[in-house]
Design a protein around this motif. Structure first.
Motif, PDB file in Angstrom:
ATOM      1  N   VAL A  55      57.758  -5.785  71.357  1.00 33.25           N
ATOM      2  CA  VAL A  55      58.224  -5.746  72.672  1.00 33.25           C
ATOM      3  C   VAL A  55      59.422  -5.009  72.646  1.00 33.25           C
ATOM      4  O   VAL A  55      60.232  -5.006  71.953  1.00 33.25           O
ATOM      5  CB  VAL A  55      58.711  -7.366  72.969  1.00 33.25           C
ATOM      6  CG1 VAL A  55      59.521  -7.290  74.425  1.00 33.25           C
ATOM      7  CG2 VAL A  55      57.564  -8.232  73.050  1.00 33.25           C
ATOM      8  N   MET A  56      59.446  -4.110  73.844  1.00 32.31           N
ATOM      9  CA  MET A  56      60.640  -3.240  74.003  1.00 32.31           C
ATOM     10  C   MET A  56      61.573  -4.231  75.184  1.00 32.31           C
ATOM     11  O   MET A  56      61.167  -4.202  76.352  1.00 32.31           O
ATOM     12  CB  MET A  56      60.236  -1.858  74.623  1.00 32.31           C
ATOM     13  CG  MET A  56      59.572  -0.782  73.658  1.00 32.31           C
ATOM     14  SD  MET A  56      59.364   0.792  74.554  1.00 32.31           S
ATOM     15  CE  MET A  56      58.450   1.499  72.966  1.00 32.31           C
ATOM     16  N   ALA A  57      62.463  -4.618  74.746  1.00 34.29           N
ATOM     17  CA  ALA A  57      63.417  -5.338  75.497  1.00 34.29           C
ATOM     18  C   ALA A  57      64.906  -5.637  74.889  1.00 34.29           C
ATOM     19  O   ALA A  57      64.979  -5.136  73.618  1.00 34.29           O
ATOM     20  CB  ALA A  57      62.904  -6.627  75.778  1.00 34.29           C
ATOM     21  N   GLN A  58      65.851  -5.770  75.717  1.00 38.86           N
ATOM     22  CA  GLN A  58      67.338  -6.122  75.399  1.00 38.86           C
ATOM     23  C   GLN A  58      67.688  -7.373  75.910  1.00 38.86           C
ATOM     24  O   GLN A  58      67.128  -7.854  76.731  1.00 38.86           O
ATOM     25  CB  GLN A  58      68.108  -5.018  75.884  1.00 38.86           C
ATOM     26  CG  GLN A  58      67.661  -3.628  75.034  1.00 38.86           C
ATOM     27  CD  GLN A  58      68.572  -2.412  75.642  1.00 38.86           C
ATOM     28  OE1 GLN A  58      68.956  -2.284  76.898  1.00 38.86           O
ATOM     29  NE2 GLN A  58      69.028  -1.620  74.729  1.00 38.86           N
ATOM     30  N   GLY A  59      68.770  -7.715  75.152  1.00 36.51           N
ATOM     31  CA  GLY A  59      69.446  -9.043  75.682  1.00 36.51           C
ATOM     32  C   GLY A  59      68.549 -10.303  75.719  1.00 36.51           C
ATOM     33  O   GLY A  59      67.910 -10.542  74.742  1.00 36.51           O
ATOM     34  N   GLU A  60      68.795 -10.845  76.853  1.00 37.48           N
ATOM     35  CA  GLU A  60      68.231 -12.243  77.155  1.00 37.48           C
ATOM     36  C   GLU A  60      66.404 -11.849  77.081  1.00 37.48           C
ATOM     37  O   GLU A  60      65.902 -12.983  76.543  1.00 37.48           O
ATOM     38  CB  GLU A  60      68.463 -12.621  78.521  1.00 37.48           C
ATOM     39  CG  GLU A  60      67.563 -14.271  78.860  1.00 37.48           C
ATOM     40  CD  GLU A  60      67.981 -14.427  80.284  1.00 37.48           C
ATOM     41  OE1 GLU A  60      67.403 -15.126  81.039  1.00 37.48           O
ATOM     42  OE2 GLU A  60      69.255 -14.292  80.731  1.00 37.48           O
ATOM     43  N   LYS A  61      66.017 -10.994  77.562  1.00 39.25           N
ATOM     44  CA  LYS A  61      64.405 -10.762  77.478  1.00 39.25           C
ATOM     45  C   LYS A  61      64.103 -10.511  76.064  1.00 39.25           C
ATOM     46  O   LYS A  61      62.864 -10.915  75.597  1.00 39.25           O
ATOM     47  CB  LYS A  61      63.945  -9.437  78.406  1.00 39.25           C
ATOM     48  CG  LYS A  61      64.391  -9.926  79.650  1.00 39.25           C
ATOM     49  CD  LYS A  61      63.368 -11.036  80.213  1.00 39.25           C
ATOM     50  CE  LYS A  61      63.506 -11.482  81.699  1.00 39.25           C
ATOM     51  NZ  LYS A  61      62.750 -12.641  82.062  1.00 39.25           N
TER      52      LYS A  61
ATOM     53  N   GLY B 251      62.785  -4.755  69.990  1.00 41.64           N
ATOM     54  CA  GLY B 251      63.823  -3.772  70.061  1.00 41.64           C
ATOM     55  C   GLY B 251      63.832  -2.896  71.365  1.00 41.64           C
ATOM     56  O   GLY B 251      63.150  -2.906  72.209  1.00 41.64           O
ATOM     57  N   ALA B 252      64.651  -1.821  71.030  1.00 39.32           N
ATOM     58  CA  ALA B 252      64.812  -0.690  71.926  1.00 39.32           C
ATOM     59  C   ALA B 252      64.843   0.497  71.346  1.00 39.32           C
ATOM     60  O   ALA B 252      63.799   1.147  71.072  1.00 39.32           O
ATOM     61  CB  ALA B 252      66.075  -1.188  72.770  1.00 39.32           C
TER      62      ALA B 252
ATOM     63  N   ASP C 271      65.558 -12.159  73.372  1.00 38.78           N
ATOM     64  CA  ASP C 271      65.626 -13.268  72.855  1.00 38.78           C
ATOM     65  C   ASP C 271      64.259 -14.341  73.266  1.00 38.78           C
ATOM     66  O   ASP C 271      63.788 -14.941  72.592  1.00 38.78           O
ATOM     67  CB  ASP C 271      66.767 -14.071  73.512  1.00 38.78           C
ATOM     68  CG  ASP C 271      68.151 -13.404  72.963  1.00 38.78           C
ATOM     69  OD1 ASP C 271      68.073 -12.837  71.635  1.00 38.78           O
ATOM     70  OD2 ASP C 271      69.132 -13.613  73.345  1.00 38.78           O
ATOM     71  N   GLU C 272      63.749 -14.000  74.512  1.00 36.15           N
ATOM     72  CA  GLU C 272      62.572 -14.534  75.179  1.00 36.15           C
ATOM     73  C   GLU C 272      61.479 -14.195  74.408  1.00 36.15           C
ATOM     74  O   GLU C 272      60.566 -14.936  74.127  1.00 36.15           O
ATOM     75  CB  GLU C 272      62.354 -14.315  76.470  1.00 36.15           C
ATOM     76  CG  GLU C 272      63.403 -15.065  77.597  1.00 36.15           C
ATOM     77  CD  GLU C 272      63.366 -14.816  78.651  1.00 36.15           C
ATOM     78  OE1 GLU C 272      62.184 -14.099  79.521  1.00 36.15           O
ATOM     79  OE2 GLU C 272      64.362 -15.183  79.849  1.00 36.15           O
ATOM     80  N   ALA C 273      61.285 -12.799  74.031  1.00 36.12           N
ATOM     81  CA  ALA C 273      60.308 -12.354  73.402  1.00 36.12           C
ATOM     82  C   ALA C 273      60.078 -12.966  71.915  1.00 36.12           C
ATOM     83  O   ALA C 273      59.174 -13.236  71.545  1.00 36.12           O
ATOM     84  CB  ALA C 273      60.416 -10.763  73.278  1.00 36.12           C
ATOM     85  N   LYS C 274      61.173 -12.967  71.213  1.00 40.09           N
ATOM     86  CA  LYS C 274      61.171 -13.562  69.958  1.00 40.09           C
ATOM     87  C   LYS C 274      60.755 -15.037  69.794  1.00 40.09           C
ATOM     88  O   LYS C 274      60.171 -15.286  69.041  1.00 40.09           O
ATOM     89  CB  LYS C 274      62.694 -13.280  69.305  1.00 40.09           C
ATOM     90  CG  LYS C 274      63.128 -12.039  69.184  1.00 40.09           C
ATOM     91  CD  LYS C 274      64.575 -11.771  68.546  1.00 40.09           C
ATOM     92  CE  LYS C 274      64.961 -10.571  68.509  1.00 40.09           C
ATOM     93  NZ  LYS C 274      66.468 -10.415  68.208  1.00 40.09           N
TER      94      LYS C 274
ATOM     95  N   ALA D 140      57.646 -13.298  77.756  1.00 33.08           N
ATOM     96  CA  ALA D 140      57.416 -14.673  77.061  1.00 33.08           C
ATOM     97  C   ALA D 140      55.790 -14.746  77.453  1.00 33.08           C
ATOM     98  O   ALA D 140      54.904 -15.010  76.365  1.00 33.08           O
ATOM     99  CB  ALA D 140      58.106 -15.744  77.481  1.00 33.08           C
ATOM    100  N   ASN D 141      55.356 -14.945  78.650  1.00 37.84           N
ATOM    101  CA  ASN D 141      54.068 -15.230  78.981  1.00 37.84           C
ATOM    102  C   ASN D 141      53.046 -14.055  78.474  1.00 37.84           C
ATOM    103  O   ASN D 141      52.037 -14.440  78.193  1.00 37.84           O
ATOM    104  CB  ASN D 141      54.247 -15.197  80.587  1.00 37.84           C
ATOM    105  CG  ASN D 141      52.605 -15.859  80.771  1.00 37.84           C
ATOM    106  OD1 ASN D 141      51.960 -16.508  80.407  1.00 37.84           O
ATOM    107  ND2 ASN D 141      52.234 -15.219  81.955  1.00 37.84           N
ATOM    108  N   ALA D 142      53.465 -12.746  78.543  1.00 34.70           N
ATOM    109  CA  ALA D 142      52.803 -11.752  78.199  1.00 34.70           C
ATOM    110  C   ALA D 142      52.450 -12.008  76.537  1.00 34.70           C
ATOM    111  O   ALA D 142      51.403 -11.668  76.256  1.00 34.70           O
ATOM    112  CB  ALA D 142      53.345 -10.283  78.490  1.00 34.70           C
TER     113      ALA D 142
END
Length: 227
Positions: free
Chosen positions: A75-81, A94-95, A83-86, A148-150
């Motif tokens: 998952v390519m995401a930062q911050g809160e998103k 990561g980014a 955390d949701e992915a983890k 998270a759903n994905a």
């Protein structure tokens, strides 16, 4: 040269006959006798010409029982998103560091999801991920704020499909260890998803041929007219 096991398997299959989906599954499962858990693959020949954009058949299908494959999700995401992915079970999050890893040839995932704000960054690896079918795409639900759903859907066995140049679309829809009923449920769902994806501009026969097989087994033709 065809092995003895395949020769014996062919004895049970009438290559000139089209079987009902349930009978075809029973034959494929009975002939899946390799020492590993073979994948059950469904191949559908469509009456489309993928070189025309309005005849491209592509999408995702959520299988009722999953496909038995362990999917590694990045998952390519930062911050809160991020955390949701983890929290949802993503294997890699990561980014910039994830992009650098991909550019270095380290692709240790089967599905890549990104939040919309990450697509500029993801563009740097489009030439690497695109040919592998791993580039995040809004049409496939892999560019989303609901990471998270994905992630959960990918982990649950959601399969992606895309028609090939020869008009065939296929997917691993189960494992040979699945019960015949579970394989049937998954196959039926995949076929129904393909039917719903029929291009509106298409004239003529859409569903031409269907066959089902296991990794090391023979292909069994399914009666497409009954579907």
């Amino acid at each position: 040269m065809t092995g003895k096991r395949l020769v014996n398997a062919y004895k049970n299959v009438d290559k000139s006959k089209s079987y009902s989906l349930k009978d075809a599954i029973a034959l494929v499962k009975a002939n899946a006798v390799a020492k590993f858990d073979e994948t059950i693959d469904l191949a559908i020949n469509l009456g489309v010409d993928p070189k025309y954009a309005d005849q491209m058949v592509r999408g995702v299908c959520g299988l009722p029982h999953g496909n038995g494959k362990k999917i590694r999700v990045a998952v390519m995401a930062q911050g809160e998103k991020a955390d949701e992915a983890k929290a949802a079970g993503a294997d890699i999050v990561g980014a910039e560091n994830l992009v650098d890893s991909i550019l270095a040839g380290k692709i240790e995932f089967d599905r890549c999801i990104a939040t919309p704000d990450m697509m500029g960054l993801a563009g740097r690896v489009a030439r690497v991920l695109g040919p592998k079918g791993l580039m995040p795409n809004p049409k496939l639900g892999t560019v989303t704020m609901d990471v998270a759903n994905a992630v959960k859907k990918a982990k649950a066995g959601e399969v992606q499909f895309r028609v090939e140049k020869n008009g065939i679309v296929h997917a691993g829809i189960a494992k040979a260890s699945f019960s015949e009923d579970k394989i049937y449920d998954n196959a039926k769902m995949f076929i129904e998803t393909i039917l719903k994806a029929k291009p509106q501009s298409l004239k003529g026969t859409y569903l031409k041929k269907i066959s089902i097989s296991s990794t090391m087994g023979v292909g069994v033709r399914v009666d497409a007219s009954a579907l």
